[in-house]
Structures are given as C-alpha cells and as structure tokens.
Design an enzyme around this catalytic site. Structure first.
Site, short mmCIF file in Angstrom:
data_model
loop_
_atom_site.label_atom_id
_atom_site.label_comp_id
_atom_site.label_asym_id
_atom_site.label_seq_id
_atom_site.Cartn_x
_atom_site.Cartn_y
_atom_site.Cartn_z
N GLN A 116 0.86 -1.08 -0.08
CA GLN A 116 -0.03 -0.17 0.12
C GLN A 116 0.69 1.24 0.06
O GLN A 116 0.63 2.20 -0.68
CB GLN A 116 -1.03 -0.08 1.32
CG GLN A 116 -2.05 1.02 1.10
CD GLN A 116 -2.89 0.91 -0.05
OE1 GLN A 116 -3.37 -0.31 -0.18
NE2 GLN A 116 -3.50 1.92 -0.55
N HIS B 17 2.20 3.07 -3.07
CA HIS B 17 1.55 3.70 -4.17
C HIS B 17 1.81 5.10 -4.09
O HIS B 17 1.57 5.72 -5.13
CB HIS B 17 -0.08 3.49 -3.94
CG HIS B 17 -0.49 2.05 -4.43
ND1 HIS B 17 -0.69 2.19 -5.88
CD2 HIS B 17 -0.99 1.12 -4.21
CE1 HIS B 17 -1.14 0.82 -6.22
NE2 HIS B 17 -1.51 0.29 -5.18
N GLU C 294 -9.90 0.99 3.52
CA GLU C 294 -10.09 0.76 2.06
C GLU C 294 -9.97 -1.00 1.92
O GLU C 294 -10.65 -1.61 1.39
CB GLU C 294 -9.12 1.54 1.19
CG GLU C 294 -9.45 1.36 -0.48
CD GLU C 294 -8.39 1.81 -1.18
OE1 GLU C 294 -7.30 2.47 -0.66
OE2 GLU C 294 -8.53 1.88 -2.40
N HIS C 295 -8.66 -1.34 2.36
CA HIS C 295 -8.38 -2.67 2.33
C HIS C 295 -8.07 -3.14 3.67
O HIS C 295 -7.32 -2.43 4.44
CB HIS C 295 -7.04 -2.83 1.58
CG HIS C 295 -6.88 -2.07 0.34
ND1 HIS C 295 -6.24 -1.01 0.08
CD2 HIS C 295 -7.28 -2.73 -1.05
CE1 HIS C 295 -6.36 -0.55 -1.36
NE2 HIS C 295 -6.98 -1.85 -1.91
N ASP D 236 -5.89 -6.54 -6.11
CA ASP D 236 -5.71 -5.52 -7.14
C ASP D 236 -5.55 -5.81 -8.37
O ASP D 236 -5.53 -5.28 -9.51
CB ASP D 236 -4.09 -4.89 -6.71
CG ASP D 236 -4.03 -4.01 -5.64
OD1 ASP D 236 -5.21 -3.62 -5.22
OD2 ASP D 236 -2.90 -3.76 -4.83
N HIS E 38 -52.50 17.36 -7.30
CA HIS E 38 -51.97 16.16 -6.98
C HIS E 38 -53.40 15.47 -6.39
O HIS E 38 -53.86 14.23 -6.67
CB HIS E 38 -51.12 16.00 -5.85
CG HIS E 38 -49.71 16.10 -6.27
ND1 HIS E 38 -49.39 17.54 -6.90
CD2 HIS E 38 -48.63 15.26 -6.31
CE1 HIS E 38 -47.93 17.37 -6.96
NE2 HIS E 38 -47.46 16.25 -6.76
#
Lengths: 436, 436
Positions: free
Chosen positions: A259, A262, A327-328, A361, A420
């Site tokens: 991670q 990145h 996220e992960h 991934d 209506h």
C-alpha cells in the site's frame, strides 16, 4: 518511524483520534482553473480540447487524431509480451466472472391492496473511463473500470487517457480491448472530463464517468456531477492488517508496503494482539525498505502515516478497524471468518495469510476501485451497480386505487398540492359513479 | 401556451432537441458563500450554527434548543388530525413494505481455482436527512428519505429542518417519529449540511446526507461530498405522459398539472399518438388552470416548459421518452406492460390510467425521491441501497494462490509496483519450498 500505539495506554484514544484525523493530502484548490477549462470546452469543443492538450500534454492533435485508430491499437497491443498478455487475460476473465454475479434482478409482485409493484434495471447507455497518464497509468485499473460497465451492458464505452509526448502504454490499450472499450482518446485532465460530460464535435457525450485522476480531474468530476454520473472522488488510500503472531512478519511487512509504495499519502496500519509480533513486522518493513525500488515513496508513507497498534484482543482490533473504515482490510488470523462478522466498515476484506492484498489488485476477482479515505463508512467499491439504474414500477387497479387513493388525496391536500389530490379524486369519483 | 410538436414535421428533431436542452433553472452561484459557511461551522461549531440560524431564519437558539425536545415533538404530533395521521401511517406502512424488498443479499462462493469470493452488505451507521422549510416542507419526503434508512438498519437517523420564526410543521415531526428518526434539529441551509457532515459540540456527525434543498443546500452537499455520502443533487423535475385516445383528457391534464404545480421550472410533457387527444388534453389543462390554487406556478411551468408531442405510434413515443429520461413516466395506454419493455431511461413508471403519478408521491410504495433533470440516464431513485455499502471478500487457499498468484506478480511488475509482486512471490516461494 511510524506511530506505535498500545490500546491499554492512558492516552491511546487521543493518539488514535489523531491518527484518524491526520490530514494526508493537501489537495490544491484548482476549482477556478477547472471551471474555466470546462466552460472553454463547452464553448469551443474540439478546438479547446486540442489547445489544452497541446498546452498541458505537449501533444499536437487534430480532430482526426484525438482517438487512437484501430490500426494504432492493434500495433500497440502486438507489442505486449505473451506473459503479460496472458496475465491480463486471466485477470480479465476472473474480474468478469466475479462481476457477472453482481447483476441485480428485476422484481414484480402484487400486494394485498391489489397494487402491482416492482422495479426494472437497465444499463447506462454510454460510459467514459478516465485513465491517468504517467506512473499511475495502470492496465489493471482499465479492467476494473471497464469490465463492470461491459457486464452491465453499457453500449458505448470510451476511455480518455493522457499521453504526454504521445507515448501510449500498450498494456492499457490491450486492457481496453479485452474489456470491450470502443474508443480510446489521447486526452486527459479537466478537458477530458468536460469533453466526456458535454461532448464535442468529435467526442460524443457519455452518461457516466469513472476512474481516478489528479486534483484537476477530481475537481472536474465534482463539477460535472449531476450532468453525468460519477464514481467516487478518490482520496489517499489505506490498508489495515489485523494479524496475530502466527504470521510471517516479512509477509505482513510486504503487504503494508504494497500500500505504502502507491503514494506518499497512503496509510498502512498494523493492528496486532502481540506486541512482539508488531515489533518484528516493523523491523521487517525497515529491512525491506532498504532495497525496495519505490523505497522513497513507501518510506515516506510508512514514516509519516504508518502505525503499529497493539490491541487487547482481536475483537478490539476489529472495533478499531471499524473506526478507520479502511479501504483494504487483511485478516491474517487463525479464524478469519469469525472476525469478518465483526467488520462493519471496510472496502474489501482479504482473509487469511494466503491472501495478500495484491491479489485483489489484479486477479482476485473483486474490484480494486474501493472507497478511500474512510469513505467505506458510506460507500462501496466500483461494481456493476455503478453502470445500471433502477426504474420503479407501480400499477394500480381500480380496487387498489380505492384502497389507497384516499390517503394520497389527504396527504396531497395537507401539503397544499391540489392538482395532486384532484388527479386521484377525479378517478375515485368515476369509480363511485360506476357503483351508484 | 406550451409547445406543440408533431414528430412527422420536418423541423421536429431540432424542436425536440431545443425542448431537451431548455435551461429550466438558473441556479445562482452561491458556492463562495457556502464555502465560507462550511468553514465557519467547522471552526466554531455550535456558535456558528446558532449565529447563522439567527441571521437567516430569524430564530434564536441555544445548544440546548437546537433540537426539538421529546416533549415538543409529542405535543406537535398530538395536534395532527386523525385523518392525516392515518393517511401518514398507511403511507409509511406501504413505503416500508416496498423498501423491505430492496434489501440486497450477501453472497459467497468458491470458484474453480479454489478461491472463496463474495461480498457482505452493512448499513451506514448514521444518516442525516435535510427537510426544507416553508412551502416545500413535505411530510411525505420525510417518509421517503427516512424509511429506506430505517429499513437498511441505520442506527442513528437525524433530521435538519429549518423552522423560520420557530414554527414547526406537526406532520413533518409525526412523519419523523413514524420513520424512527432520533433527533430533529431546527436548523437549515448550508450550516445544517456542514453541521451534519463535520459535527459540532451538540450535533454528532453523520456518514450520509440525503434530502432536497435550495441552492445553498445543494452547493453545500456538493462540497461535503466525499467527507460524507450524499444522494443526488436534485434539479427541476418532470413528468412525461404517454397516452392514447382511450383516456379522459381531464385525468391526463390533472396528472400533467400535478407536476407543474410543484415549481415554475417543472416540466410536463404529453406524448400521444392522436393529435385530437393532444388538443383535448391541452384544452383540459387550460380549463383546470382557471381554478387551480397554485395556478400561477402551474401555469408558468406549463406555458414555459410544457409540451404536447404527437408521435407516429407508441413505439416512437417510448423512444422519445427515452431521450427525455423523465423522472416520472405515465403509460396511459391499453397495454402498458408491453410498452414498459421499451423504456430504457426513467425514474419511475406508472402503468395504466388508474395510476396517477400522485399515488407514487404518497402511498404507492416506491420512493418519490427520483432522478430529475434527465439524470435517470445514469441514476436511480432513493432506495435502501443508498444506506448500505458492500464489502467485498476474497480468501485464497495455497492452491488458489498457486493458480492465480503468478499472474498478479506479472502485472505488478509491469506496473512497477515491486512490493505488490513481492508480497505474492514470498508466499509462492514458501509453497515451492514445501514441495521441494
């Protein structure tokens, strides 16, 4: 050095809050620039896109060369080595198989009042995928964005991918081909988002835009939201690993680093119930950082935002993870299935020591476009659902209208919406006439 | 007078495009003001919210009176007449029954490689609903926003509703109670959105914000998107009625007007295969406009944006409707089920002459928060899905990793993400050692 926290320490909660609140990304405010670019593309179409591409990407295009030609794509795809081609094909196949299971089903039923209710799902007609240029030009992201759209039945799928200096990434083009993408435009930035949202003489507008991008792309997506659908605005991403001592510290270290490599603003957090194991992982990270190709990025991420947290037990570890909403999430524990039940907020879970996050991934099958920056509290990863929409269905019989119409009329009157109420009353009166 | 178009006319396509492209709303650019308000609420919390409420709503609050007390809510609810209470209860029950069918299911399977894959759905923890003040303070909207959240299992549900001058709408409070809303704050505008997104000393932050609002509310929602989830940014709304000659022109006229009376920027379109019927409906609209309470609003909407379109046949009518992608679509034709199959873009469909759109606004069951301003091309109405999120699941066995790990490693290397590759390689090496 990353932060070391012990959940039994007196100041733990404050330190953990600080970790959660750490501002990992200072997105520049480019909103005014982007507003100008969008207005320019809306006003001048192709001409604006071509000028902006020359300016920002140093690439001279004409309306005819905005897109790669079929021949160019074939030639680029042919340059992909067999091993990479096969890997991409295996990935595409697995991603497709997973996403095919996501197709939602239509429903229709009749209720006690005699009303027939339900819904239908239909695909978006046209979708545009943004693929960043340079280092972040990932063929895997092309598959992850395009295949769900393809599975959903989207008729027209296009890509915008900046190619500064004109250089294409053959794997990106091959991935596009594998995923049924019709056209790949060599444009990027806010101008590409504007072109896809509003259309130009050459580029037909799409209905939905997905894919990651820099601050300009993110600001442009935010601005065109409403005119077209967009996926999430991606922020800095993160991994949280819950691991007990029955793990190889080096494996966990590599998972944390995969991670961290990145982006300097990525965050990698280990939560363990064993302090000694936590120290061993931290040592393994340092050792790997000595030789890792992207050690500068990964090292900065680990130093600035990394954390090793010692929890009382795995239940507490899961509770802390839920506060992060990562996220992960890797569950490297003896009984990961039991722990899954305790996870309330996470983008994707990877169970057991044989499931490194990197599998997800590329080839696991689930999507790797996941909610970042704690947004797993309220959002999901990309899926087929992002490329379909639901139309609700209602059909009244005279009897059903008789049963529920009066309540509608009452509420319409209370909301001062007379027409209506009258639209219901006119029909109810006819039914009553019929009876008289 | 509204536009009359005949699809067989030479200039039809241009005229139809003009109708589609008509700018119905000139949203003021309040973005800078809103940015300031959000920053103020983030910096000063309650104090900012209280000051802004005094300024914009002429209402003096304290931290203690930001929310209605349980006693105040009881007292207000007790003022609701029995008929309205029963209507609201019937509506709530029907909306709940419909939305309960939307709960998505978890999935888990093992594929040929031995990988165990799937997903789980979990609710958002806290949601905030915005309820506009004044004329647009609709109890039905409270039900439509809150019940899907309640069905999804959202733990904490709050409402922000401006109460200029302090006056509450008892029906709104009753609807909130019926839908399990915990707290109703008497604040509105961008300051309410900021308070829900970021929290104050008194107001705990939420994870998702839904509900309609004015330009300030819309701009604030757009700005906090990412920090929290939001529903769509609502634009001017529309109805399209496809009707053959076997309809009462007055009923169709009332259905068109029930959209037009909402807002001067609303759009009502009739598509018919019978020119005489089209003229009869237009005449019926004019007649109803003579006496309608909201004739000023409805008349302006019908005059400025209304249209009667004569199509060759019902298939062409459906095709034209798909280009509009209307929020509401009525199919007042002999065989509506057959026509439904031809609808590719619409928020909600109402089948047959006994299903006026107003039924769907209140008691039909489906949600009345629907994609406006042609966004049915890419989005759906509000549903349980807006209050849940999906966590994907992957679990590899050693065998599964052996089967798919090499492809992941190959792709990681091709993307220059070495740690990704190494995290897979380290495990594959261990498996190979085991074999040797």
């Amino acid at each position: 050095m990353p932060v070391f926290l012990d959940s039994s320490a007196a100041d733990f909660d404050a330190a953990f809050r600080a970790l959660l609140g750490a501002k990992r990304e200072d997105a520049p405010d480019v909103d005014d620039v982007v507003a100008g670019i969008i207005a320019d593309v809306r006003a001048r179409g192709d001409a604006a896109v071509i000028e902006l591409t020359a300016k920002f990407d140093r690439l001279d295009l004409t309306p005819e060369t905005l897109a790669f030609s079929p021949e160019e794509i074939e030639a680029e795809c042919a340059r992909v080595p067999a091993e990479e081609r096969q890997a991409l094909e295996q990935a595409a196949e697995r991603i497709r198989a997973y996403h095919e299971k996501q197709m939602p089903e239509d429903a229709r039923w009749t209720d006690a009042a005699g009303a027939s209710l339900g819904w239908r799902w239909t695909p978006v007609s046209a979708a545009g995928l943004y693929v960043p240029g340079g280092l972040a030009s990932y063929p895997s992201s092309v598959l992850m964005n395009a295949i769900p759209a393809q599975v959903a039945g989207v008729e027209r799928l296009v890509i915008c991918a900046p190619t500064p200096g004109g250089k294409a990434n053959p794997l990106v083009l091959l991935a596009a081909k594998l995923a049924g993408v019709e056209t790949v435009y060599r444009i990027g930035g806010a101008q590409a988002i504007a072109a896809m949202a509003y259309g130009t003489e050459t580029i037909a507008p799409v209905d939905k835009i997905t894919g990651p991008g820099n601050a300009f792309v993110a600001a442009a997506k935010r601005r065109v939201f409403g005119r077209v659908g967009i996926d999430m605005i991606a922020g800095p991403s993160e991994i949280l690993v819950i691991a007990d001592k029955h793990n190889d510290p080096d494996w966990v270290a590599l998972d944390l680093l995969s991670q961290a490599e990145h982006d300097e603003s990525a965050q990698s957090i280990l939560v363990t119930d064993d302090a000694g194991f936590g120290r061993a992982v931290a040592a393994a990270v340092e050792k790997r950082l000595e030789t890792l190709e992207r050690r500068k990025i990964a090292g900065a991420s680990w130093r600035d935002f990394g954390a090793v947290i010692v929890a009382r037990d795995l239940d507490e570890a899961a509770a802390l993870s839920n506060r992060v909403a990562p996220e992960h999430l890797e569950l490297c524990v003896e009984y990961p299935e039991a722990l899954v039940e305790k996870v309330t907020h996470a983008g994707a879970i990877f169970l057991g020591q044989w499931t490194p996050e990197a599998i997800g991934d590329y080839v696991g099958g689930p999507n790797h476009v996941l909610p970042t920056a704690r947004s797993a509290r309220f959002s999901s990863g990309l899926s087929v659902m992002d490329f379909v929409k639901r139309t609700t269905i209602a059909r009244m019989t005279p009897e059903a209208l008789r049963a529920i119409g009066p309540a509608a009329e009452t509420l319409a009157i209370s909301e001062s919406l007379q027409a209506h109420g009258l639209s219901v009353r006119a029909r109810l009166d006819r039914l009553n006439e019929g009876e008289a």
